[in-house]
Design an enzyme around this catalytic site. Structure first.
Site, PDB file in Angstrom:
ATOM      1  CB  SER A  88      36.690  86.821  11.559  1.00 15.83           C
ATOM      2  OG  SER A  88      37.018  85.349  11.407  1.00 15.83           O
ATOM      3  CB  CYS A  89      35.200  87.515   6.294  1.00 14.62           C
ATOM      4  SG  CYS A  89      33.758  88.454   6.103  1.00 14.62           S
ATOM      5  N   GLY A  90      36.451  84.533   6.190  1.00 12.77           N
ATOM      6  CA  GLY A  90      37.441  83.857   5.875  1.00 12.77           C
ATOM      7  C   GLY A  90      37.221  82.420   5.953  1.00 12.77           C
TER       8      GLY A  90
END
Lengths: 278, 278
Positions: free
Chosen positions: A111-113
């Protein structure tokens, strides 16, 4: 095995003067760390205390939680001349191992972030120790005396001007262990690896001093070993302060004689009047 | 995106005085670099010039040989708040790629015998450029002027005391590019990545200056970009000198005003009389 220092010929220039001479350089060589024969890391380090370096690296990366989860360490020998630059480590069955550690875990995040907060959370998840309730209280008097004690113990520094040092002190400011390396992270790993192999973890009521700057990874390493306080001669980074703050760890920067900046955990730096250091 | 500096509250202690205040810290945040969506590295860095940092990292690790082998770079966006801490890179078909690079190649070496010499050989094998025949000649006058020019260009340093800098200069000592970072390797990667993205590689007849110490990896990075000379304000390591020596690269250490130590390649430091720097 290469020594800690190496003599090299050089040309000295001072204004219009030019002379041949020799200089003492800090030795730098690669160290490959293997687990059960598989290479997991190569670090450029100053030879010496290699077993401690490997143990400290594995501990601060969460591959092991205690020194006794390392059942064997030996230099890798083969057909090539023995270079003492490859170490193979055998882990106990109850060690978290590579898969459970934070090391290389980036290859599994999809995931991004990614952010500093995520890095902080990862340390909290991985460290088997909490320093928030450690009874350690440090006085400015004790803190002020640490850098001079570290320098006294640094025999190599004066010769090369090229070594980072880490010093582990007890609550009274007595030096417990000092290690040097061309890499500041390695110096921390060597100190923490020494403690792990001595069965001294967690390092409750100790303080670790960095001879230079304090970045996120130095705070991370201290927390992984249960060290409740970190001091540095130079500046901390933003994320180092955030991590120390969240962990309830005193983080002292620009520690120079009786002057110091307390960036986190100042409640654990006492208000006792400064006395002249012994 | 976090800024280059961050304001933090702190407690200042000076002898018996204790006061609350604020300090400017250098920002540190993780940057994850992905190739075609797969994470290949996480580095703790000072935000800013991230595309240059990624390009320089990939170039100095041998994943690409030229800037135009990177066809696209973008921040990774997803459901999470955009943190600007993840970059995904798309490579051209003719890029060497991860498999051909030196990065992570330790996982494929099975024989014993890792040593500094092997590390030096690996750089020689991987670099597409040779600096041995570069026409660059440096005078002590030009070298002596570099550190002050780097410091002038470092606006952030004075505020935080926590940043490494790298400066790229032409043969006349004019500053071409300066970048700063909490990590000294990152500062080099940013400068080299800037040049790669500008299509300026190889950086023939340039010199790169490090604000601190010069280890093996800084010399390696310079060589991967075809930079024929490296200078540092502080000490070099043994392996940095060996690599520079084998590559025919002038390596200058302890560069402080008109004093300097030439550890390798001294034939390319001219004997012209020192003139007062302009």
């Amino acid at each position: 095995m290469a020594g800690v220092t190496v003599q090299r010929a050089l040309v000295r220039i001072a204004g219009d003067d030019r002379s041949n001479g020799f200089d003492t350089l800090v030795a730098e060589e690669p160290l490959e760390i293997r687990i059960d024969g598989e290479a997991v890391a190569v670090t450029m380090r100053t030879p010496g205390n290699d077993f401690e370096l490997a143990a400290g690296f594995l501990l601060t990366e969460g591959v092991v939680e205690r020194g006794d989860q390392i059942t064997e360490m030996r230099y890798c020998t083969g057909d090539e001349p023995q270079q003492y630059n490859q170490l193979t480590v055998t882990l106990a069955a109850d060690a978290p191992g590579m898969a459970a550690s934070g090391f290389r875990n980036f290859t599994t995040t999809s995931s991004c972030g990614l952010c500093g907060k995520a890095s902080i959370d990862a340390v909290r998840t991985r460290s088997p120790y909490s320093v928030a309730d450690d009874p350690l209280r440090l006085s400015p008097t004790i803190l002020a005396a640490l850098p001079a004690r570290l320098r006294e113990a640094q025999r190599v520094f004066d010769a090369t001007g090229g070594l980072h040092a880490a010093g582990l002190f007890d609550a009274q400011g007595a030096l417990v262990c000092m290690r040097e390396d061309v890499g500041r992270h390695n110096a921390f790993d060597k100190v923490i690896g020494w403690a792990a192999l001595e069965g001294r973890l967690p390092l409750t009521s100790h303080v670790i001093l960095a001879s230079g700057r304090a970045g996120f990874e130095l705070v991370q390493k201290a927390l992984m070993a249960g060290i409740p306080a970190l001091a540095a001669v130079s500046a901390p980074s933003s994320l180092a302060v955030e991590l120390a703050d969240e962990a309830g760890m005193p983080l002292v920067g620009f520690l120079r004689r009786e002057r110091m900046n307390v960036y986190a955990g100042d409640r654990r730096v006492t208000r006792l009047k400064l006395r002249t250091a012994d």
